[in-house]
Enzyme design. Structure first.
Site, PDB file in Angstrom:
ATOM      1  N   GLY A 166      11.332  15.203  -4.299  1.00 17.95           N
ATOM      2  CA  GLY A 166      12.039  14.279  -3.419  1.00 17.95           C
ATOM      3  C   GLY A 166      11.190  13.662  -2.333  1.00 17.95           C
ATOM      4  N   GLY A 167       9.861  13.674  -2.512  1.00 18.14           N
ATOM      5  CA  GLY A 167       9.000  12.926  -1.600  1.00 18.14           C
ATOM      6  C   GLY A 167       8.585  13.674  -0.347  1.00 18.14           C
ATOM      7  CG  ASN A 292      15.789  15.872 -11.749  1.00 14.77           C
ATOM      8  OD1 ASN A 292      15.070  16.440 -10.933  1.00 14.77           O
ATOM      9  ND2 ASN A 292      15.814  14.568 -11.864  1.00 14.77           N
ATOM     10  NE  ARG A 294      20.366  16.850 -10.040  1.00 19.93           N
ATOM     11  CZ  ARG A 294      19.140  16.618  -9.581  1.00 19.93           C
ATOM     12  NH1 ARG A 294      18.270  17.610  -9.480  1.00 19.93           N
ATOM     13  NH2 ARG A 294      18.771  15.403  -9.250  1.00 19.93           N
TER      14      ARG A 294
HETATM   15  C1  MV4 Z   1       3.974   9.083  -7.006  1.00 18.31           C
HETATM   16  C2  MV4 Z   1       3.887   7.708  -6.698  1.00 18.31           C
HETATM   17  C3  MV4 Z   1       2.693   7.080  -6.950  1.00 18.31           C
HETATM   18  N1  MV4 Z   1       1.664   7.777  -7.481  1.00 18.31           N
HETATM   19  N2  MV4 Z   1       2.920   9.720  -7.536  1.00 18.31           N
HETATM   20  C4  MV4 Z   1       8.159   9.906  -4.927  1.00 18.31           C
HETATM   21  C5  MV4 Z   1       9.095  11.063  -5.088  1.00 18.31           C
HETATM   22  C6  MV4 Z   1       8.406  12.011  -5.999  1.00 18.31           C
HETATM   23  N3  MV4 Z   1       9.324  12.678  -6.850  1.00 18.31           N
HETATM   24  C7  MV4 Z   1       7.400  11.192  -6.719  1.00 18.31           C
HETATM   25  N4  MV4 Z   1       7.213  10.004  -5.978  1.00 18.31           N
HETATM   26  C8  MV4 Z   1       6.165   9.184  -6.217  1.00 18.31           C
HETATM   27  N5  MV4 Z   1       5.083   9.784  -6.789  1.00 18.31           N
HETATM   28  C9  MV4 Z   1       1.789   9.059  -7.749  1.00 18.31           C
HETATM   29  N6  MV4 Z   1       0.759   9.725  -8.264  1.00 18.31           N
HETATM   30  C10 MV4 Z   1       5.002   7.080  -6.149  1.00 18.31           C
HETATM   31  C11 MV4 Z   1       6.155   7.824  -5.892  1.00 18.31           C
HETATM   32  C12 MV4 Z   1       7.267   7.119  -5.320  1.00 18.31           C
HETATM   33  C13 MV4 Z   1       8.498   7.035  -5.979  1.00 18.31           C
HETATM   34  C14 MV4 Z   1       8.722   7.635  -7.203  1.00 18.31           C
HETATM   35  C15 MV4 Z   1       9.938   7.554  -7.829  1.00 18.31           C
HETATM   36  C16 MV4 Z   1      10.956   6.843  -7.231  1.00 18.31           C
HETATM   37  C17 MV4 Z   1      10.780   6.254  -6.020  1.00 18.31           C
HETATM   38  C18 MV4 Z   1       9.548   6.342  -5.371  1.00 18.31           C
HETATM   39  C19 MV4 Z   1       9.381   5.704  -4.139  1.00 18.31           C
HETATM   40  C20 MV4 Z   1       8.176   5.792  -3.517  1.00 18.31           C
HETATM   41  C21 MV4 Z   1       7.115   6.507  -4.092  1.00 18.31           C
END
Ligand code: MV4
Length: 503
Positions: A166-167, A292, A294
């Site tokens: 979840g970031g 996930n 679920r």
């Molecule tokens: C990343 C990415 C770019 N590069 N990983 C955000 C939540 C987490 N579960 C994974 N995320 C991201 N991983 C790499 N190597 C960009 C994101 C990301 C993102 C991913 C899915 C949905 C929304 C997002 C919003 C901002 C950044």
């Protein structure tokens, strides 16, 4: 394995009601649990019986495993459905259910363990031949070691908490000069959020799409996928709009990603409903992100285009039945879901709990409103402020967008502030309509979507309209017959007011 006759739903709000609806259709009795804040909640009224589980904070009620299990025992429930959030991905809760002789409607604890920690999940996926985002599989022992790795793969890189999701604990590093401070920040954030400061490194992907595959498995080793959901419209790692099919997937990509998702699920002996999340880069390469374990919030869009009831499938799988289908159904038409929140977009999306004094809910052909609220209900401030999920089906994406707009325009919610106008702005945005929106869309277009105006342009528009109105009124005033007794004047009344009087 015996049939399930009574299900305790260990959740609240719309998802508790969603699960109970299917139970009712299957002739299964339902028991609700509720906290002090949920005495008059709709999920309590929907269930055949309800059990009090504690004070409003979920830590003291919905998350207390023993309270939930005691309620299930008291109810004589043979199964627990966890919904999403709360205890739904808690392996120790699955084991506690098992120990109490209650069927947990969801995957085995071992599958949750295998996917729970991100570094372990990545290692498991690499072993299974599933593509993961290039990067490390082990957390680093020292800052120097980590920096050396980042230098090797090259900036930008993404630092991620191994225990997270979840970031949280996530940091982008643009230049190696920033590495040390970002590393320390990520580690301390990870420690605070997850009690685990392990951080690993991935290559940073620019403007990725979030595309996830719904998977389903029975207890007999049959595993299928049920196509994808496009979930790139997110704000602060919260999904806002979801749709299927993804506008960017070709049938070939769908087949390939589906196959990989099934491989991922099989690698951890998955059972029931699960979702394999992928990042799709600008070149349309896709990489495993997380699984996930679920039923997800956005499952209705999959139900619309497959015609399946995912909760019914979950219950049948938990009873030990074989999957009723052997492959993904061809997606039929298009479905969109929007999440209606009690929040104020103009105040940085601050939750807006309170009493709903008036409510009109959309309806009509191919519109579904999954909601936990009703007129007169007070949205409590203890839980997620999502008040409903509006989902629609239509033959094409264009028609699905129009139908979502139509349904949103039927919504009337008084007493609290909602994000309905914001949702309408997203669906009207050319980038959304174009279909190729990535995960940066909502942040990048924030001002446009909130109707925030360019101050200079607004001033210019105001000036222009004032000049226009003045000129028009001058013309009208001249063509008016002279006012009686005022010698041809208009009694000192401004031309604007005169013009208004004439209307
Ligand atoms: C990343 C990415 C770019 N590069 N990983 C955000 C939540 C987490 N579960 C994974 N995320 C991201 N991983 C790499 N190597 C960009 C994101 C990301 C993102 C991913 C899915 C949905 C929304 C997002 C919003 C901002 C950044």
């Amino acid at each position: 394995m015996p049939k399930i006759r009574k299900v305790l739903v260990a959740n609240r709000g719309e998802i508790a009601i969603r699960v109970m609806r299917t139970c009712k259709e299957l002739g299964i009795a339902t028991a609700a649990v509720y906290s002090e804040a949920d005495r008059s909640a709709l999920h309590v009224r929907t269930a055949d019986q309800a059990y009090f589980v504690g004070p409003p904070p979920s830590r003291e009620s919905y998350l207390v495993q023993q309270r939930i299990i005691d309620a299930a025992k008291q109810a004589g429930a043979d199964a627990i459905h966890p919904g999403y959030g709360f205890l739904s991905e808690n392996a120790s809760f699955v084991r506690a259910c098992e120990a109490a002789g209650i069927t947990f409607i969801g995957p085995p604890a071992s599958a949750m363990d295998a996917m729970g920690e991100k570094t372990r999940a990545r290692a498991n996926m690499i072993k299974a031949g599933v593509p993961v985002v290039p990067g490390s599989t082990e957390p680093f022992a020292s800052l120097e070691e980590a920096r050396a790795y980042a230098e090797k793969i090259g900036c930008p890189v993404m630092l991620k908490a191994a225990g997270g999701g979840g970031g949280k604990g996530m940091r982008k590093v643009e230049r190696i000069a920033d590495f040390d401070s970002s590393w320390r920040a990520a580690k301390s954030e990870a420690m605070n959020a997850f009690g685990n400061d392990a951080v690993y490194i991935e290559k940073y992907l620019e403007k990725p799409h979030h595309v996830e595959i719904q998977v389903f498995a029975d207890q007999h080793g049959n595993t299928i996928h049920l196509n994808e959901r496009e979930c790139s419209a997110q704000r602060r790692h919260q999904k806002v709009v979801e749709e299927t099919p993804s506008p960017i997937l070709t049938p070939e990509m769908r087949a390939k990603m589906g196959e990989v998702a099934v491989k991922a699920a099989k690698a951890v002996n998955y059972v029931g409903a699960g979702t394999v999340e992928f990042l799709v880069d600008v070149h349309r390469n896709f990489y495993f992100l997380e699984m996930n374990t679920r039923l997800q919030v956005e499952h209705p869009v999959t139900e619309w285009v497959t015609g399946l009831d995912l909760v019914a499938l979950q219950i049948r799988a938990a009873e030990g039945e074989k999957l009723p289908l052997t492959a993904a159904p061809e997606p039929r038409g298009h479905s969109i879901e929007v999440r209606v929140y009690a929040e104020d977009p103009s105040r940085n999306f601050m939750p807006s709990p309170g009493k709903i004094t008036y409510l009109r809910v959309p309806g009509g052909p191919n519109v579904r409103d999954d909601s936990g609220v009703f007129p007169g209900y007070t949205v409590p401030n203890f839980y997620d402020p999502m008040i409903s999920k509006l989902s629609v089906w239509a033959p094409t994406r264009r028609e699905a967008i129009a139908r979502t707009q139509r349904a949103l325009s039927e919504y009337v919610v008084k007493g609290i502030t909602t994000n309905i106008r914001y949702l309408k702005a997203i669906l009207a945005h050319p980038e959304f309509i174009g279909g190729d929106y990535d995960t940066s869309f909502l942040t990048r277009e924030h001002d446009t979507l909130l109707g925030v105006e360019d101050a200079k342009l607004s001033e210019m528009a105001l000036l222009a309209s004032t000049v226009h109105a003045y000129q028009r009124d001058q013309k009208r005033a001249k063509s008016l017959p002279a006012a009686s007794g005022q010698g041809g004047g208009n009694g000192g009344v401004s031309p604007w007011k005169l013009a208004l009087r004439r209307r």
